[in-house]
Design a protein around this motif. Structure first.
Motif, PDB file in Angstrom:
ATOM      1  N   LEU A  68      -0.875   3.291 -16.907  1.00 21.03           N
ATOM      2  CA  LEU A  68      -0.909   2.184 -15.949  1.00 21.03           C
ATOM      3  C   LEU A  68       0.463   1.523 -15.840  1.00 21.03           C
ATOM      4  CD1 LEU A  68      -2.633   0.415 -14.083  1.00 21.03           C
ATOM      5  CD2 LEU A  68      -3.167  -0.998 -16.065  1.00 21.03           C
ATOM      6  N   GLN A  69       1.095   1.291 -16.975  1.00 27.17           N
ATOM      7  CA  GLN A  69       2.427   0.680 -16.971  1.00 27.17           C
ATOM      8  C   GLN A  69       3.443   1.626 -16.324  1.00 27.17           C
ATOM      9  OE1 GLN A  69       3.775  -0.530 -20.837  1.00 27.17           O
ATOM     10  NE2 GLN A  69       5.591  -1.550 -20.043  1.00 27.17           N
ATOM     11  N   THR A  71       2.863   3.928 -14.053  1.00 30.90           N
ATOM     12  CA  THR A  71       2.591   3.968 -12.618  1.00 30.90           C
ATOM     13  C   THR A  71       3.121   2.722 -11.930  1.00 30.90           C
ATOM     14  OG1 THR A  71       0.619   5.274 -13.057  1.00 30.90           O
ATOM     15  CG2 THR A  71       0.763   4.233 -10.898  1.00 30.90           C
ATOM     16  N   THR A  72       2.928   1.578 -12.546  1.00 29.22           N
ATOM     17  CA  THR A  72       3.424   0.324 -11.990  1.00 29.22           C
ATOM     18  C   THR A  72       4.942   0.339 -11.900  1.00 29.22           C
ATOM     19  OG1 THR A  72       1.531  -0.804 -12.985  1.00 29.22           O
ATOM     20  CG2 THR A  72       3.340  -2.180 -12.244  1.00 29.22           C
ATOM     21  N   LEU A  75       5.980   2.562  -9.002  1.00 25.27           N
ATOM     22  CA  LEU A  75       5.744   1.898  -7.721  1.00 25.27           C
ATOM     23  C   LEU A  75       6.826   0.848  -7.450  1.00 25.27           C
ATOM     24  CD1 LEU A  75       3.929   1.454  -5.245  1.00 25.27           C
ATOM     25  CD2 LEU A  75       2.689  -0.236  -6.586  1.00 25.27           C
ATOM     26  N   ALA A  76       7.173   0.067  -8.475  1.00 26.62           N
ATOM     27  CA  ALA A  76       8.215  -0.950  -8.311  1.00 26.62           C
ATOM     28  C   ALA A  76       9.563  -0.302  -8.019  1.00 26.62           C
ATOM     29  CB  ALA A  76       8.302  -1.816  -9.571  1.00 26.62           C
ATOM     30  N   PHE A  90       3.123  -2.871  -3.160  1.00 26.94           N
ATOM     31  CA  PHE A  90       3.599  -3.625  -4.316  1.00 26.94           C
ATOM     32  C   PHE A  90       3.530  -5.128  -4.040  1.00 26.94           C
ATOM     33  CE2 PHE A  90       7.063  -5.368  -6.982  1.00 26.94           C
ATOM     34  CZ  PHE A  90       6.592  -4.975  -8.216  1.00 26.94           C
ATOM     35  N   TRP A  93      -0.066  -6.467  -3.990  1.00 22.55           N
ATOM     36  CA  TRP A  93      -0.619  -6.622  -5.339  1.00 22.55           C
ATOM     37  C   TRP A  93      -0.043  -7.849  -6.031  1.00 22.55           C
ATOM     38  CZ3 TRP A  93      -0.582  -0.904  -7.416  1.00 22.55           C
ATOM     39  CH2 TRP A  93      -1.645  -0.208  -6.834  1.00 22.55           C
TER      40      TRP A  93
END
Length: 136
Positions: A68-69, A71-72, A75-76, A90, A93
């Motif tokens: 999850l981290q 992937t985040t 995305l950032a 982004f 969210w």
């Protein structure tokens, strides 16, 4: 007593109960095996997969972080690189998270004007009970 009307052949009967011989017996479930106890749902599987650890290079060092981290962070990075779709997702969210956080916080001054008057009056009465000591 009114007579029941007979239905013409071939017409569907609406409502009512199924015939007695096809109904479940009392105490018998319609789904005897049912869902097994301890069975996980989709959200549980999704969160387990998101918490799995993966190796990633962050700042020149290899670290173990959750999927999850990772992937985040990807995305950032895409959003910062100019990908319009990633930017929109982004920022949506981030806005949703900030909105949730703001709704949880209490208001800065939850007391109304009459409440403040009552508190001031109580404070003045308390001051009268304990007069200040005279200065020496």
């Amino acid at each position: 007593m009114a007579k029941k009307r007979k239905m013409a052949r071939g017409t569907a009967q609406k409502g009512g109960n199924p015939p007695k011989h096809t109904q479940f017996r009392k105490g018998t479930s319609g789904n005897p095996r049912g869902r097994p106890k301890g069975r996980k749902n989709f959200a549980t599987y999704l969160m387990e997969a998101a918490r799995d650890q993966v190796s990633a290079t962050v700042g020149g060092r290899t670290r173990r972080i959750s999927k999850l981290q990772a992937t985040t962070m990807q995305l950032a990075t895409k959003a910062a690189g100019g990908d319009q779709a990633a930017m929109g997702r982004f920022l949506d969210w981030v806005d949703e998270i900030e909105t949730r956080a703001a709704s949880v916080k209490p208001t800065q001054f939850p007391l109304s004007a009459p409440d403040i008057e009552v508190i001031r009056a109580a404070y003045e009465r308390m001051k009268q009970c304990h007069p200040e000591k005279p200065e020496e």
